[in-house]
Design an enzyme around this catalytic site. Structure first.
Site: not given
Ligand code: AKB
Length: 301
Positions: A36, A125, A129
């Site tokens: 984890n 996200y 990143k």
């Molecule tokens: C998503 O769609 O979140 C992933 C990516 C492109 O990082 N597949």
């Protein structure tokens, strides 16, 4: 499994979390440990036990699910990475943590997106990143940790279904076509995104870690590209092979907003120059392979 195919038996440890224990060939083909990313002590013990020299840190919540669970996405992506980087610093381990087309945002140039450009994503996200890229570079410059990474496009595979990504439609469309079902597309016509077939993505993940460090001007993270299409293009391509296939649109506003903020097509010339990146698949060869593999998997003629 790709790494297990490249190295002598017993040298690749598969990490898993509770509830997602490995099964079948993955379990039988080598060691596996509960790993984890939020448990630094657990990870450090595994690295020591197996004398691990490289970690592929694939733990992440994808873009659409991260919008539903932003705090958990931050925790897994950032605190998980920090745990791994600290272990890497202490135990001299190289680290691969993928970035994504999601690290770009609405102000990024969308066509021929350069390697070094504006990165102001508005999704959680994307925020994680970009932070992943920066933190990985920080550990390289400050502590000499061998961190490297690529910005993955949407990945298309017949082995494991994706979960919670904006590009998932490009996998689901093949399943629907092979099953003879109508596909309901959550992304609008005209929305171009970079996509990649899984064998090319795996090749990139291996090649970047094997690259001569003296040639690397960049590290975290390289644009890599192989194909770019919108839903209409992939739909028509599948129809060439399955003529009766039908698709209609029911656009999901959350995924659409994310997709609109991502590049149409990245420029991957730095990856090509610095470590010889070249993809093998285009939309036609991927489509042939996907349809054949899914027909076998789903036992459809
Ligand atoms: C998503 O769609 O979140 C992933 C990516 C492109 O990082 N597949």
């Amino acid at each position: 499994m790709k790494l297990r195919g490249l190295l002598p038996e017993g040298q690749i440890v598969a990490g898993y979390i509770k509830g997602a224990e490995p099964k079948g060939f993955l379990l039988e083909s080598g060691p596996a440990e509960e790993a984890n990313v939020l448990n630094g002590g657990q990870l450090a013990a595994i690295v020591k036990k197996y004398n691990i020299d490289t970690i592929y840190n694939l733990a992440a919540l994808l873009s659409a699910v991260a919008e539903r669970k932003p705090l958990m996405a931050w925790d897994v992506q950032m605190n998980g990475l920090l745990n791994i980087l600290e272990i890497a610093r202490e135990q001299h381990v190289a680290v691969f943590t993928p970035s994504s087309i999601g690290s770009f945002g609405p102000e990024t140039p969308h066509d021929g997106t350069p390697q070094d450009t504006i990165q102001r994503p508005r999704s959680m996200y994307g925020v994680t990143k970009v932070a992943t890229e920066l933190l990985s570079d920080y550990y390289f410059h400050k502590y000499g940790v061998d961190t490297r990474s690529v910005r993955f496009p949407g990945l298309i595979s017949h082995v494991t279904l994706p979960g919670g990504g904006t590009t998932d439609y490009a996998v689901e469309i093949y399943y629907a076509a092979v099953k003879g079902e109508e596909f309901v597309c959550p992304i609008a016509a005209g929305t171009y995104m970079d996509m990649m077939y899984m064998p090319d993505a795996l090749k990139a993940a291996v090649d970047i870690m094997q690259a001569d460090p003296a040639r690397l001007v960049h590290r975290n993270s390289f644009n890599i590209a192989s194909m770019s299409f919108d839903p209409e293009i992939i739909y028509r391509k599948i129809q060439e092979h399955i003529p009766g296939f039908k698709m209609r649109y029911e656009v999901d506003p959350v995924r659409q907003a994310i997709a609109d903020s991502w590049p149409n097509r990245m420029d991957d010339s730095c990856a090509r120059e610095e470590w010889g990146w070249t993809p093998s698949y285009d939309l036609e060869s991927m489509t042939v392979d996907m349809i054949e593999a899914l027909r076998k998997k789903l036992a459809v003629k």
